[in-house]
Design a protein around this motif. Structure first.
Motif, PDB file in Angstrom:
ATOM      1  N   UNK A  36      -9.303  -0.211   0.746  1.00 56.27           N
ATOM      2  CA  UNK A  36      -8.368  -0.016   1.857  1.00 56.27           C
ATOM      3  C   UNK A  36      -6.936  -0.292   1.397  1.00 56.27           C
ATOM      4  N   UNK A  37      -6.759  -1.332   0.581  1.00 58.53           N
ATOM      5  CA  UNK A  37      -5.424  -1.664   0.073  1.00 58.53           C
ATOM      6  C   UNK A  37      -4.888  -0.545  -0.823  1.00 58.53           C
ATOM      7  N   UNK A  38      -5.743   0.012  -1.680  1.00 59.51           N
ATOM      8  CA  UNK A  38      -5.323   1.121  -2.546  1.00 59.51           C
ATOM      9  C   UNK A  38      -4.918   2.339  -1.714  1.00 59.51           C
ATOM     10  N   UNK A  39      -5.692   2.625  -0.673  1.00 58.86           N
ATOM     11  CA  UNK A  39      -5.348   3.759   0.192  1.00 58.86           C
ATOM     12  C   UNK A  39      -4.029   3.517   0.914  1.00 58.86           C
ATOM     13  N   UNK A  40      -3.776   2.270   1.299  1.00 57.63           N
ATOM     14  CA  UNK A  40      -2.513   1.938   1.962  1.00 57.63           C
ATOM     15  C   UNK A  40      -1.338   2.159   1.027  1.00 57.63           C
ATOM     16  N   UNK A  41      -1.497   1.767  -0.244  1.00 59.02           N
ATOM     17  CA  UNK A  41      -0.413   1.979  -1.203  1.00 59.02           C
ATOM     18  C   UNK A  41      -0.157   3.470  -1.413  1.00 59.02           C
ATOM     19  N   UNK A  42      -1.226   4.259  -1.475  1.00 58.04           N
ATOM     20  CA  UNK A  42      -1.052   5.700  -1.636  1.00 58.04           C
ATOM     21  C   UNK A  42      -0.324   6.291  -0.433  1.00 58.04           C
ATOM     22  N   UNK A  43      -0.694   5.837   0.769  1.00 58.80           N
ATOM     23  CA  UNK A  43      -0.018   6.331   1.975  1.00 58.80           C
ATOM     24  C   UNK A  43       1.447   5.922   1.987  1.00 58.80           C
ATOM     25  N   UNK A  44       1.740   4.702   1.509  1.00 64.81           N
ATOM     26  CA  UNK A  44       3.125   4.240   1.445  1.00 64.81           C
ATOM     27  C   UNK A  44       3.951   5.103   0.507  1.00 64.81           C
ATOM     28  N   UNK A  45       3.314   5.604  -0.552  1.00 67.61           N
ATOM     29  CA  UNK A  45       4.015   6.458  -1.516  1.00 67.61           C
ATOM     30  C   UNK A  45       4.054   7.923  -1.096  1.00 67.61           C
ATOM     31  N   UNK A  46       3.534   8.213   0.101  1.00 67.02           N
ATOM     32  CA  UNK A  46       3.633   9.571   0.632  1.00 67.02           C
ATOM     33  C   UNK A  46       2.374  10.400   0.541  1.00 67.02           C
ATOM     34  N   UNK A  47       1.287   9.861  -0.028  1.00 72.55           N
ATOM     35  CA  UNK A  47       0.034  10.610  -0.135  1.00 72.55           C
ATOM     36  C   UNK A  47      -0.799  10.352   1.113  1.00 72.55           C
ATOM     37  N   UNK A  48      -0.694  11.264   2.088  1.00 69.18           N
ATOM     38  CA  UNK A  48      -1.407  11.101   3.351  1.00 69.18           C
ATOM     39  C   UNK A  48      -2.740  11.845   3.370  1.00 69.18           C
ATOM     40  N   UNK A  49      -3.048  12.594   2.319  1.00 69.91           N
ATOM     41  CA  UNK A  49      -4.296  13.354   2.286  1.00 69.91           C
ATOM     42  C   UNK A  49      -5.470  12.520   1.794  1.00 69.91           C
ATOM     43  N   UNK A  50      -5.198  11.338   1.221  1.00 71.92           N
ATOM     44  CA  UNK A  50      -6.271  10.493   0.700  1.00 71.92           C
ATOM     45  C   UNK A  50      -7.041   9.852   1.856  1.00 71.92           C
ATOM     46  N   UNK A  51      -8.375   9.762   1.717  1.00 68.95           N
ATOM     47  CA  UNK A  51      -9.228   9.126   2.716  1.00 68.95           C
ATOM     48  C   UNK A  51     -10.103   8.070   2.040  1.00 68.95           C
ATOM     49  N   UNK A  52     -10.366   6.991   2.725  1.00 66.55           N
ATOM     50  CA  UNK A  52     -11.189   5.914   2.166  1.00 66.55           C
ATOM     51  C   UNK A  52     -12.652   6.315   2.159  1.00 66.55           C
ATOM     52  N   UNK A  53     -13.139   6.800   3.309  1.00 68.48           N
ATOM     53  CA  UNK A  53     -14.536   7.237   3.452  1.00 68.48           C
ATOM     54  C   UNK A  53     -15.486   6.188   2.896  1.00 68.48           C
TER      55      UNK A  53
END
Length: 367
Positions: free
Chosen positions: A93-110
């Motif tokens: 979840x933390x890794x996905x949050x960092x990706x979203x912070x950097x602008x990658x909104x297509x990533x999903x944790x699933x």
């Protein structure tokens, strides 16, 4: 927010687990001491000689120390492994949050596995990313469309001015009329964008509004346009009390009636009706325009979308009429439904929360 460095959650869980194991070991040894060794006699006859209690206690203390060292090592190692396994979902979840912070909104944790607190958090985060990505995409598309729409009248104005400069004998009256029309369209578009932004942010004063009066005022205002185009306006319905912005709800009704008039067939009809259902007030506007497919109808609320024969001379609009209606409806916690009529035209239904006129208090409050 800057924070001072501290121990990781995994290390704290490891120390807690090891500490619990050590405490359990101490309690177990204490039980052995209290209920067993303490009641041994000083000398005990056993096969092969005499067992002295002091020697037994010394051996017990040495063994207890060894056991405690083993429990400490086992607690630290086991706690570190267990904490890592338990916190693995949080790391994803933390890794996905960092990706979203950097602008990658297509990533999903699933996150796989059965439902628990971590998986509920991961699913909620994925849903947030879905909505955020859709919102950002919509905003980017809207900004691109708005830039294109605003650039068009400016480019036309520049062209007209260039023509006037190169051809001093050009008809000045015709040039001024065309410039006036282009600037009027640019002003209308700018005002529509402002209304859309205002409704999106819900930055308006809420007050008691009778939706039937808004529909009546809109039809009266647009009656000359309907007569000019040979369209018949028919209004009916009941008093419909709701809470919201009177200006925005009037804009909503005006946009609906205007669209129904200009996107109608010659000598067509527009029906405007208000009513009350269980917990909601309803405004319905329908016309006798051309036949529309359900697929095309579903796109008409998107900004700058124009359906079949949606551009008419003098009343082409700016492509934001139904987009504004949709935004105003959502800002008032309502629902908007577009349904193509089998005989041609469209039926637009707006449902808003109903209120009793007796529940209205003096004054207004911010939305």
């Amino acid at each position: 927010m800057d924070r001072a460095p501290g121990l990781s959650v995994r290390l704290r869980l490891t120390l807690s687990y090891a500490g619990f194991i050590m405490l359990a070991g101490v309690l177990l040894l204490a039980v052995v001491w209290v209920f067993v060794l303490r009641h041994l006699p000083a000398y005990t006859n056993v096969s092969g000689g005499v067992l002295v209690r002091s020697f037994l206690l010394r051996d017990f203390a040495s063994a207890a120390g060894t056991v405690m060292v083993f429990l400490l090592a086992f607690g630290l190692l086991g706690g570190w492994i267990l904490a890592g396994r338990m916190l693995a979902p949080l790391t994803r979840i933390t890794d996905a949050t960092r990706l979203a912070t950097n602008g990658s909104l297509s990533h999903r944790i699933q996150l796989p596995g059965r439902k628990d607190e971590f998986r509920e958090l991961a699913d909620a985060f994925d849903m947030m990313l879905v909505r955020l990505e859709a919102h950002v995409t919509e905003q980017q598309r809207f900004a691109a469309n708005a830039s294109h729409e605003l650039r068009t009248p400016l480019a036309i104005s520049k062209t007209l001015i260039d023509v006037a400069r190169t051809d001093p004998h050009h008809d000045t009256g015709e040039l001024l009329d065309r410039l006036h029309a282009v600037n009027t369209r640019a002003i209308d578009l700018t005002e529509a964008l402002l209304v859309l932004s205002r409704a999106n942010h819900r930055s308006f004063t809420r007050e008691h509004v009778d939706l039937s009066l808004m529909a009546e005022e809109a039809t009266e205002t647009l009656l000359p346009l309907a007569e000019k185009r040979g369209v018949t306006l028919e209004t009916s319905g009941d008093i419909a009390h709701t809470i919201g912005s009177q200006a925005l709800l009037l804009q909503l009704a005006t946009n609906l009636v205007h669209n129904a008039i200009v996107h109608n067939r010659p000598e067509g009809t527009v029906w405007v009706n208000t009513g009350v259902r269980a917990g909601t007030v309803v405004l319905t506007v329908e016309n006798t325009g051309v036949k529309l497919t359900p697929e095309l109808t579903a796109t008409l609320t998107e900004p700058f979308q124009r359906g079949t024969e949606r551009i008419h001379a003098g009343h082409g609009g700016v492509g934001l009429g139904l987009a504004i209606v949709k935004t105003i409806t959502q800002a008032h916690d309502g629902t908007l439904t577009l349904t193509p009529r089998p005989a041609g035209g469209i039926r637009v239904t707006v449902e808003l929360p109903a209120v009793s006129p007796h529940t209205v208090t003096a004054g207004a409050w911010r939305g």
